[in-house]
Write a protein that holds these residues in place. Structure first.
Motif, mmCIF file in Angstrom:
data_model
loop_
_atom_site.group_PDB
_atom_site.id
_atom_site.type_symbol
_atom_site.label_atom_id
_atom_site.label_comp_id
_atom_site.label_asym_id
_atom_site.label_seq_id
_atom_site.Cartn_x
_atom_site.Cartn_y
_atom_site.Cartn_z
ATOM 1 N N ILE A 393 0.895 -1.235 0.055
ATOM 2 C CA ILE A 393 0.143 0.037 -0.034
ATOM 3 C C ILE A 393 0.790 1.254 -0.008
ATOM 4 N N GLU A 419 -6.571 1.909 -1.279
ATOM 5 C CA GLU A 419 -7.309 0.568 -1.081
ATOM 6 C C GLU A 419 -8.158 0.287 -2.134
ATOM 7 N N GLU A 423 -7.859 -3.276 -4.188
ATOM 8 C CA GLU A 423 -8.829 -4.184 -4.122
ATOM 9 C C GLU A 423 -9.200 -4.390 -5.660
ATOM 10 N N LEU A 428 -5.440 -6.141 -2.458
ATOM 11 C CA LEU A 428 -5.571 -5.393 -1.049
ATOM 12 C C LEU A 428 -5.320 -6.389 0.006
ATOM 13 N N ARG A 431 -1.618 -5.714 1.143
ATOM 14 C CA ARG A 431 -1.296 -4.653 1.226
ATOM 15 C C ARG A 431 -0.112 -4.425 2.152
#
Length: 523
Positions: A393, A419, A423, A428, A431
């Protein structure tokens, strides 16, 4: 037992505390030619690294005894992959002596010396007839005296191919062999692979089981590119063996369908989610930045290295909405062009180049330019692998700040956007995983999210589908087309693959070895 010696029995591959494979079983016999396939993240490249000795392999059965395993000696294995190219780049950077060299520039290792495995300052090694044949067929004979760091991604790939084909190792592993190569070089490589496969399957006239000189393993997620002569398939999924056996049995099963594209329902769902991601408001959205009607203006651009002209008299104009497709053979100047635009080529200051209203050399900073760009490329991928210690992330979020890694505190809206994009592409759940622990294909997807997340005025996608399976390739092309049709970003898309078509592109910049370059409306 195979006389060649590839056999895994209840093997653990990778760190003992976080292994990539547990209880892995697979063997290769003589007169078999294997294809290793499966989706991104299934463990294909990890298996290749295990064969080269780069990943630890431990063996034990349930009673704790050592398993019955046999692996080739690491120095008898050659691996051709993007990770191997990355290692070559790292080595060049480590040995760069520019600060001590005359003129402040270390020319680096010449391609010829690298191919011949000649160490810096070592004695010259005579070239064989096979070396001359390969360099001519791969069309690298004119760049043999150039330093590796001055070669394009495709040129380095061809140099690496020449080196390993010349070496004739006991085991030659091709990991995504055709990625980064132009059409002509793909044809040459196909011929070489088919020759090696045929040789590895050939028996003596009396049926004697002589051990072939070179065994070949093909690792690919593009099953349609597999050489016809291959006999067996190892199909990996979620880091486990799903199938291992004759190719005919694999193709008769339903498994090849899982390597295909999204079905109609999944594609429609993905497109809806993509539209929602693009509509997500982000604080400080770069789309609010000042928009210039002309994003790229190059006039009579000339770039050369060691007297060799890479670009000569190039003129290019990209206005807002002029989504541009760039094509051409390896070494024609595509990477040089992109580096002039993104500011990574110092010769930009000797040319008439204007990016998003900023004439280069007029007092603007490199960060002023990068704020207007989003990009993904092999060079950026290498930089991330070399410098980044971020998780997934953080890698996505770094796109808001144009940095290699994340060094600022993101706000809630930026985290929410990251996010949503992760996804969308199926990352996700990873992450918090370090970027470097992802597979090559998963790393590529994360970097594509990094490029598109801020929806920049100019989005540069340089061979974005490298190392991607069919599902992710379709997703990336859908993302690019949707951005082109439904956002304020203008796309500059570079590819060798004629199958990578974007319906949004409006003009084509095509390089040709004979006629130079042509800019024309897209048919």
């Amino acid at each position: 037992m195979s006389a060649f010696g590839i056999r895994f029995r209840r093997a653990t591959i990778g760190p003992v505390d976080q292994p990539i494979f547990r209880d892995f079983e697979w063997s290769v016999e003589n007169f078999q030619s294997w294809v290793i396939t499966g989706p991104n993240g299934s463990g294909k490249s990890a298996l290749a690294q295990a064969l080269t000795g780069a990943l630890r392999v431990t063996h034990s059965d349930t009673s704790g005894r050592h398993g019955d395993n046999a692996l080739p000696a690491p120095d008898s294995v050659s691996l051709i992959s993007f990770e191997r190219q990355r290692d070559v780049f790292f080595d060049e950077r480590y040995h760069d002596d520019s600060e001590f060299a005359a003129g402040g520039v270390d020319p680096g290792t010449p391609a010829r010396d690298f191919i011949m495995a000649r160490k810096r300052g070592g004695a010259a090694v005579p070239e064989s007839a096979r070396m001359r044949e390969l360099s001519q067929r791969l069309r690298i004979d004119e760049l043999l005296d150039r330093g590796l760091k001055y070669l394009s991604t495709g040129e380095i790939r061809k140099v690496l191919l020449c080196r390993e084909l010349l070496r004739e190792p006991a085991l030659l592993v091709f990991d995504e062999p055709y990625e980064g190569l132009d059409t002509r070089t793909r044809t040459v490589l196909s011929e070489e692979i088919e020759r090696l496969v045929a040789t590895s399957l050939a028996r003596d006239s009396d049926g004697a089981s002589a051990i072939p000189k070179t065994q070949v393993l093909i690792i690919t997620d593009r099953y349609e590119q597999v050489p016809a002569g291959t006999t067996h398939v190892l199909y990996l999924g979620d880091r486990r063996v799903v199938f291992a056996g004759p190719r005919a049995d694999f193709e008769a099963s339903t498994m090849p369908a899982s390597l295909g594209k999204l079905d109609a329902s999944a594609s429609a769902s993905f497109t809806r989610a993509l539209g929602e991601a693009l509509d997500e408001p982000v604080t400080g959205d770069p789309r609010e930045a000042q928009q210039h009607d002309t994003l790229v203006e190059l006039r009579d651009v000339r770039v050369s290295y060691s007297g060799h002209a890479v670009l000569d008299g190039l003129n290019l104009s990209i206005r807002r909405g002029d989504h541009t497709l760039v094509r051409g053979p390896n070494g024609c100047g595509k990477t040089t062009l992109l580096n002039l635009i993104n500011g990574d080529n110092p010769q930009v200051y000797a040319n008439d180049v204007t990016i998003c209203g900023m004439k280069r050399g007029s007092g603007e900073s490199i960060w002023d330019v990068k704020r207007q760009l989003g990009q993904v490329s092999y060079a950026l991928h290498v930089e991330y692998a070399y410098r980044c210690r971020s998780n997934v992330i953080e890698t996505a979020l770094s796109g808001f700040y144009d940095s290699i890694g994340l060094y600022q505190e993101p706000n809630y809206a930026e985290i929410r956007a990251a996010e949503r994009w992760l996804e969308l592409v199926g990352l996700l759940g990873k992450r918090a995983e370090p970027f470097l622990q992802l597979s090559y294909g998963e790393q590529r997807v994360a970097l594509i999210v990094r490029a598109v997340i801020k929806q920049p005025p100019l989005l540069i996608l340089d061979e974005p589908c490298h190392g991607l399976d069919a599902r992710h390739r379709e997703q990336v092309l859908t993302i690019a087309d949707h951005i082109g049709e439904h956002s304020a970003s203008t796309i500059l898309y570079v590819t060798h693959d004629p199958a990578e078509q974007l319906s949004c592109t409006r003009q084509l910049l095509e390089f040709d070895a004979e006629s130079g370059w042509q800019l024309r409306p897209r048919a």
